[in-house]
Motif scaffolding. Structure first.
Motif, PDB file in Angstrom:
ATOM      1  N   UNK A 107       0.837  -1.204   0.000  1.00  0.00           N
ATOM      2  CA  UNK A 107       0.000   0.000   0.000  1.00  0.00           C
ATOM      3  C   UNK A 107       0.873   1.256   0.000  1.00  0.00           C
ATOM      4  N   UNK A 108       1.948   1.213   0.772  1.00  0.00           N
ATOM      5  CA  UNK A 108       2.864   2.359   0.816  1.00  0.00           C
ATOM      6  C   UNK A 108       3.412   2.666  -0.573  1.00  0.00           C
ATOM      7  N   UNK A 109       3.913   1.640  -1.274  1.00  0.00           N
ATOM      8  CA  UNK A 109       4.507   1.866  -2.593  1.00  0.00           C
ATOM      9  C   UNK A 109       3.467   2.348  -3.603  1.00  0.00           C
ATOM     10  N   UNK A 110       2.230   1.883  -3.469  1.00  0.00           N
ATOM     11  CA  UNK A 110       1.171   2.349  -4.368  1.00  0.00           C
ATOM     12  C   UNK A 110       0.850   3.823  -4.110  1.00  0.00           C
ATOM     13  N   UNK A 111       0.801   4.196  -2.830  1.00  0.00           N
ATOM     14  CA  UNK A 111       0.459   5.581  -2.489  1.00  0.00           C
ATOM     15  C   UNK A 111       1.594   6.551  -2.789  1.00  0.00           C
TER      16      UNK A 111
END
Length: 217
Positions: A107-111
């Motif tokens: 989720x971090x890398x997507x955001x």
């Protein structure tokens, strides 16, 4: 003077990460994978900080955005792993922790890929460049602050457990306090370091300490 302190801290972070990766190879399989992933990401983060220090071409720095801010997810995961080892709660399934942590990382890398950033020279130009999120995402600092307060309170509460490793808990308390202070100081107009390096170093040392406690003989 600050420049030398900053470089020494970066070198200590690098050495602590490498030492932790070596401990991962000797640790239990269920802890090895997640710890290894976190330490690898922190290694990339450390390399990015060195590049920001020595490189003068900012056009190449933007590609480091994902790993530059990765401490936002890695430090909480270090905290969870450390507490899991120290609390020795067999009722907690570490596989669930691993899956949740990996989802957190994804989720971090997507955001972070959707967030705009800007790169500026640090006030003391001898410290190189720093990377910031656009629009002053102060609420990210608030979230990071609350996470550290949570682990601080959790570790203080765990001190009363007679069977717990007091040294390890003391390290968690000190790591959380160091990070909390590092987050608050810039909002008070006190900018000692361009990064939360001291807090990161303490969390990595805490993880190393805990990994050392469970390494195979």
């Amino acid at each position: 003077m600050i420049v030398y302190i900053y470089l020494i801290l970066l070198l200590l972070v690098l050495l602590s990460v490498l030492f932790g990766m070596n401990l991962c190879l000797k640790g239990p399989k269920k802890i090895r994978m997640l710890s290894g992933i976190v330490l690898m990401l922190l290694l990339l983060r450390c390399i990015s900080l060195f590049i920001m220090y020595i490189n003068n071409n900012i056009s190449y720095m933007y590609i480091m955005k994902p790993v530059y801010f990765v401490y936002l997810v890695c430090m909480p995961i270090c905290s969870v792993i450390s507490l899991y080892i120290l609390l020795r709660r067999d009722s907690i399934n570490f596989l669930h922790i691993t899956l949740a942590a990996l989802a957190f990382i994804v989720v971090y890398f997507l955001l972070i890929s959707k967030v705009n950033i800007y790169i500026t020279m640090i006030n003391d130009s001898a410290l190189g460049y720093t990377m910031n999120l656009n629009h002053n995402f102060w609420y990210i600092d608030i979230a990071y602050l609350l996470i550290n307060i949570f682990f601080l309170m959790l570790s203080i509460n765990a001190i009363n457990n007679l069977n717990i490793n007091k040294e390890g808990i003391a390290l968690i308390v000190f790591s959380a306090l160091s990070t909390i202070i590092a987050i608050i100081l810039p909002y008070l107009g006190i900018n000692i370091m361009p990064q939360y390096v001291w807090g990161e170093l303490m969390w990595i040392l805490t993880l190393d300490y805990c990994l050392n406690k469970v390494k195979k003989k």
